[in-house]
Design a protein around this motif. Structure first.
Motif, mmCIF file in Angstrom:
data_model
loop_
_atom_site.group_PDB
_atom_site.id
_atom_site.type_symbol
_atom_site.label_atom_id
_atom_site.label_comp_id
_atom_site.label_asym_id
_atom_site.label_seq_id
_atom_site.Cartn_x
_atom_site.Cartn_y
_atom_site.Cartn_z
ATOM 1 N N GLY A 1 0.795 -1.226 0.000
ATOM 2 C CA GLY A 1 0.000 0.000 0.000
ATOM 3 C C GLY A 1 0.826 1.274 0.000
ATOM 4 N N MET B 1 -2.741 16.895 9.049
ATOM 5 C CA MET B 1 -4.171 16.600 9.193
ATOM 6 C C MET B 1 -4.983 17.294 8.117
ATOM 7 S SD MET B 1 -6.854 17.675 12.231
ATOM 8 C CE MET B 1 -8.527 18.145 11.699
ATOM 9 N N GLY B 2 -5.986 16.634 7.638
ATOM 10 C CA GLY B 2 -6.865 17.327 6.717
ATOM 11 C C GLY B 2 -7.353 16.470 5.577
ATOM 12 N N ILE B 3 -8.214 17.100 4.789
ATOM 13 C CA ILE B 3 -8.813 16.422 3.645
ATOM 14 C C ILE B 3 -7.738 16.016 2.627
ATOM 15 C CG2 ILE B 3 -10.407 16.796 1.712
ATOM 16 C CD1 ILE B 3 -11.755 16.259 4.441
ATOM 17 N N HIS B 4 -6.681 16.808 2.543
ATOM 18 C CA HIS B 4 -5.575 16.438 1.654
ATOM 19 C C HIS B 4 -5.041 15.046 2.021
ATOM 20 C CE1 HIS B 4 -1.824 16.335 -0.460
ATOM 21 N NE2 HIS B 4 -1.108 16.496 0.620
ATOM 22 N N PHE C 1 -7.533 12.496 0.772
ATOM 23 C CA PHE C 1 -7.445 12.335 -0.681
ATOM 24 C C PHE C 1 -6.189 11.530 -1.066
ATOM 25 C CE2 PHE C 1 -10.081 16.366 -1.974
ATOM 26 C CZ PHE C 1 -11.243 15.692 -1.623
ATOM 27 N N ALA C 2 -5.066 11.880 -0.438
ATOM 28 C CA ALA C 2 -3.821 11.187 -0.776
ATOM 29 C C ALA C 2 -3.898 9.706 -0.394
ATOM 30 C CB ALA C 2 -2.638 11.868 -0.091
ATOM 31 N N MET D 1 -6.272 7.710 -0.743
ATOM 32 C CA MET D 1 -6.969 6.914 -1.763
ATOM 33 C C MET D 1 -5.976 6.263 -2.711
ATOM 34 S SD MET D 1 -10.448 8.943 -2.613
ATOM 35 C CE MET D 1 -9.703 10.322 -3.470
ATOM 36 N N ASN D 2 -4.876 6.939 -2.965
ATOM 37 C CA ASN D 2 -3.833 6.399 -3.830
ATOM 38 C C ASN D 2 -3.293 5.074 -3.268
ATOM 39 O OD1 ASN D 2 -0.562 7.691 -4.932
ATOM 40 N ND2 ASN D 2 -1.901 6.198 -5.877
ATOM 41 N N ASP D 3 -3.254 4.972 -1.916
ATOM 42 C CA ASP D 3 -2.787 3.723 -1.295
ATOM 43 C C ASP D 3 -3.670 2.537 -1.701
ATOM 44 O OD1 ASP D 3 -1.003 5.381 -0.031
ATOM 45 O OD2 ASP D 3 -1.587 4.845 2.003
ATOM 46 N N LEU D 4 -4.964 2.793 -1.864
ATOM 47 C CA LEU D 4 -5.864 1.684 -2.233
ATOM 48 C C LEU D 4 -5.605 1.175 -3.653
ATOM 49 C CD1 LEU D 4 -9.299 2.480 -0.576
ATOM 50 C CD2 LEU D 4 -7.692 0.667 -0.019
ATOM 51 N N GLU D 5 -4.960 1.998 -4.466
ATOM 52 C CA GLU D 5 -4.561 1.518 -5.798
ATOM 53 C C GLU D 5 -3.401 0.520 -5.701
ATOM 54 O OE1 GLU D 5 -4.282 5.783 -7.373
ATOM 55 O OE2 GLU D 5 -4.768 4.591 -9.158
ATOM 56 N N ALA E 1 -9.120 -0.083 -5.282
ATOM 57 C CA ALA E 1 -9.767 1.105 -5.855
ATOM 58 C C ALA E 1 -10.620 0.702 -7.064
ATOM 59 C CB ALA E 1 -8.713 2.141 -6.258
ATOM 60 N N ASN F 1 -17.555 3.452 -0.716
ATOM 61 C CA ASN F 1 -16.813 3.502 0.550
ATOM 62 C C ASN F 1 -16.572 2.141 1.192
ATOM 63 O OD1 ASN F 1 -16.685 6.353 0.583
ATOM 64 N ND2 ASN F 1 -18.769 6.471 1.383
ATOM 65 N N PHE G 1 -12.941 1.099 2.058
ATOM 66 C CA PHE G 1 -11.934 2.118 2.375
ATOM 67 C C PHE G 1 -11.024 1.679 3.522
ATOM 68 C CE2 PHE G 1 -10.015 5.869 4.072
ATOM 69 C CZ PHE G 1 -9.616 6.516 2.925
ATOM 70 N N PRO H 1 -11.312 17.053 9.494
ATOM 71 C CA PRO H 1 -11.695 18.237 10.281
ATOM 72 C C PRO H 1 -13.030 18.002 10.995
ATOM 73 C CG PRO H 1 -10.997 18.869 8.066
ATOM 74 C CD PRO H 1 -11.069 17.371 8.082
ATOM 75 N N TRP I 1 -13.124 5.690 -9.588
ATOM 76 C CA TRP I 1 -13.461 5.594 -8.179
ATOM 77 C C TRP I 1 -12.974 6.829 -7.417
ATOM 78 C CZ3 TRP I 1 -10.058 4.982 -3.888
ATOM 79 C CH2 TRP I 1 -10.722 4.819 -2.669
ATOM 80 N N TYR J 1 -3.777 15.584 -8.712
ATOM 81 C CA TYR J 1 -3.094 14.689 -7.770
ATOM 82 C C TYR J 1 -2.137 13.723 -8.480
ATOM 83 C CZ TYR J 1 -4.883 15.930 -3.175
ATOM 84 O OH TYR J 1 -5.103 16.571 -1.988
ATOM 85 N N ASP K 1 -2.122 22.551 2.488
ATOM 86 C CA ASP K 1 -1.524 21.304 2.982
ATOM 87 C C ASP K 1 -0.601 20.685 1.932
ATOM 88 O OD1 ASP K 1 -2.746 21.512 5.412
ATOM 89 O OD2 ASP K 1 -4.294 20.013 5.029
#
Lengths: 214, 214, 214, 214, 214, 214
Positions: free
Chosen positions: D21, E1-4, E7-8, E10-14, E31, E66, E69, E109, F35, F143, F188
């Protein structure tokens, strides 16, 4: 120069692919192969010991984990060439040996050089441990070829690799191990569902293991 | 036996990876390399012809597309060994040549054998076409090493490969081509943004191309 | 702008995979494909010449090594679209051609532009060399599909690709080459052990090569 | 059931990727990792013996080649979870242990079960060999993280992995080995050219190895 | 911390590969799997709606995109463990849930935390949407196993995965969807040419879907 | 013909690689991209709704999961061509649309055709959901490019892709979302350690987002 260079060179063996140039469904690197060989050897040495043999375990494990280190220099090319001519095989062994020497002289600190020369020399000698190494090395060739045939690889290379490995294992001067391999392990192997008909191929060789025609 | 076997063996060259065992961000196979070499040669031969040289185009293209066919037998191992000793390099060349001969005798129908022997022999001779092949082959080494440095590969192997290729190209007895390479192509190369500082490395060699220390 | 950009763009063709999106056991890139096409063409041109034809070797090799360069712009998408409709095929050819023009105007120095325009234009014309290019290109499609069927790829795409390539080769206006292909090469192909029954498929087409139903 | 199943399961470890991952420039499988750990252990045990320690070599090698076999059941997931909470780490260790037990009872013939239970149990105990295993295992984590940083991987995961491995090695109760690592090996490591500034990172930790803030 | 960070991640799930450690001809990441599940669910929900059901589309799509996830934390390990024991399955579900909570508290957040807790919780509840998620998830397992069998993967794992998925789908409390699947989709599936005999396997299960022996 | 064919075609999108032909450290397939786009859209729609907008969630999710389905026919080629000329972009859109139509007529049963035509049509219209799709699609481009720059990819293509995506997002008519992106997420992003200097590049664009020169 130094042990750091030696440690870093191990990473190169993770990138040396066995049987390069041949189509295969799954690749195997020399580092992982070395680990599997040490596992096979652990099992058969245990079996031999349970049947009365005396094992030099330190020697056995060092032979197995070091036996392909020299491939870091010229890669995994011996198999196809070996089938081609004994002189070429000998020439390549010499190249490999000289590069190993050069590496030890250049990278390994003086106080460790003797130990490295000893450990990195060809391990397939006539000792019990040398024979167990050879059995274990052939067994990985057997399993690599088997896995390809099982998945439907129709390249003649892998049929040939399977046959040669099987015959060589059956001919090894290690009675207890060879009997267990033939009478227990191979029986489980031929029970599996395979794409290429490995069962017939295997039974034909078991019946007549010394037939040079395959 | 037959041309079918020859055609099928080309697929093996798609699986022979250049510079095996070295860490690289992108792998290159020998089939694709052979194509790029024929493209570089096409350009430089055009340039030489525009400047008055007379090109044997048939010979040029056959040299480039055939120059690494023999790697199908022992893989891409010459570079590291070559840097190691001239005898070993010679021994490996002999192995390769003998396996090529064997292959032609076994697989190629009689009426085509002479043509195959002629086409598959070492192409880097003293002819204009032989020199253009050598330039083109070195240029692909230059570009492969350059691409790794550009992307941040810090392995000394690729710095060394870049330096050696650059120096050898600059020393080739092909004035028009070498001038264009140095004065036009290299100037564009060093304008690019790279992770490793290729510009300084290049300028140092351009200033003193014959310095053996790199 | 410059030849450096042209040379660097060749690397992109090593990343363009043929028949994208289809499941395959082995991927082939456009650079390696171009090399194989030049090898097939070399063989069949030799055969034609031995049978009295006169070959323009420079043209032949330039056609083969350059024939897919334009895929650098839009990738390998023609095959599925071509089977879909002639208008779409034509539209894509136009896109490709315009991008090629744009590339030459922007990247290639003025003194080389005419030569590049000439070399990069569609090579499959009615000349002997144009027909040999088409034969060689189809032959690589034949071998790519064959290799998948041999290994057990059951996707109808590859059966269809095999059939179309075989029929197109048999219909090529190159008697000597087609006869040798059908009478010698295909006979060796159908002797091989394969996972999918390629032999029946092939014999059915050989008996009735013009049947549009496959 | 049988040793064949055990042998075949080793192939699964070639497909278990470490640190799954996470983005990495190079992947490492658990089989190759196990081999490298046995090599590191061989070196440090040699060093300890040269300095007067007494090594149980059989135990050492069996600990190293077997230490991650249980990952065949749940994969390489401990590292991220371990950093998360001790309870979760404990729960996963229990899952792994129970699946190992189940596997031995189901697959390993009765006469070998005791030996397998002994060999496959957690090897990182307080013995000299258990500590050498732990050092060697951490050292491979150190080298894996180092290789990523060297090539420019800017993910904080690998900086953290490097720091944790380095600190843990420095704190191991193996004076001779740790001194050699810090005074010889690490000195060579920080001489290398790297994309991320590994030298400063390393020197900061060497100065204050017990700082929990990293 | 944060939405960033979210988002980042999600790349791990690939990079999380499904059914890790098993041999397969084609890998699937989590993904892409999540996307396919949302597509299957879209179709079957449409079918149910056309037959009178009332769909909460927002809930349906959020459940599907989801649902995996949490695998970002411990990877795709549930299948083999699930077949092993219910307690272990429960323990792993707890680990996953706790890590999800920790992640939301640390990275999301405050104003979005409730929404994330709601969306990321286990979606396979007794609602129509929960049942459609379960159907769609099993259907992807069905298709993944089917594709392997079709291509000749003889590993018993994939036969078992196919059988379990098929039986579970047939037993789902979603009459319209299950009827369409059994009477239309499966009929097309068994018409395809496959390497392993999927047709017999499927017909046997269709005749006796509740037989626990497979 | 049938839904089975539709379901099976989704697997093809797992093999369509985005930005084909460009060097990248990590590949992304169109299925996984779809996705991620649905996830980004879910977040920004939530944010818009929290700030008073009214979201058609069914439409939003269907737009995002279906928006690239047509790439199954001609692959991911629009980006480079789009930068080349508006006519070519238009021609390719037409090709894609016609192949989509053909596919629906041939494969989708009559009772579902209207729904499929509706769902598969271009989703980037002027509705709030259409704009959220466009934002989410651009954000994934942002991204993907960012991840390459962060890891040291020096290809100008990815700098350009990053700049274009960033500018387009900043110009989207979605005030709440764009403000949050610029004021929270981008802040961020530029705090992270990167190999290429993304921070300066980003700040330059934030200061003058409408500068067409990049």
């Amino acid at each position: 120069m130094g042990i750091h260079t030696f440690f870093a060179s191990m990473n190169d063996l993770e990138r040396i692919i066995r049987a390069p140039g041949k189509f295969k469904f799954e690749e195997h690197n020399v580092a992982a192969h070395s680990w599997k060989v040490s596992q096979y050897a652990m099992f058969f040495a245990t079996l031999e010991e349970m049947n009365g043999a005396s094992i030099n375990w330190k020697s056995l494990y060092e032979k197995t984990i070091n036996h392909d280190f020299a491939e870091v220099f010229i890669g995994d090319i011996k198999t196809p060439v070996k089938h081609s001519s004994p002189e070429l095989k000998q020439m390549l062994a010499t190249v490999e040996e000289k590069m190993m020497e050069k590496f030890i002289h250049r990278e390994i600190p003086g106080e460790f050089q003797d130990i490295f020369f000893h450990r990195m020399k060809e391990g397939k000698d006539g000792t019990l441990e040398g024979r167990l190494l050879e059995l274990a090395d052939k067994l990985d060739q057997f399993y690599e070829a088997y896995a390809e045939l099982k998945r439907g690889n129709t390249e003649p290379d892998f049929v040939q690799m399977y046959e040669i490995a099987l015959k060589k294992i059956l001919a090894m001067p290690l009675r207890t191990s060879v009997d267990y391999f033939r009478d227990v392990i191979v029986q489980d192997v031929i029970k599996e569902k395979t794409a290429v008909d490995v069962k017939s191929l295997t039974l034909r060789i078991l019946e007549n293991p010394e037939n040079p025609a395959g």
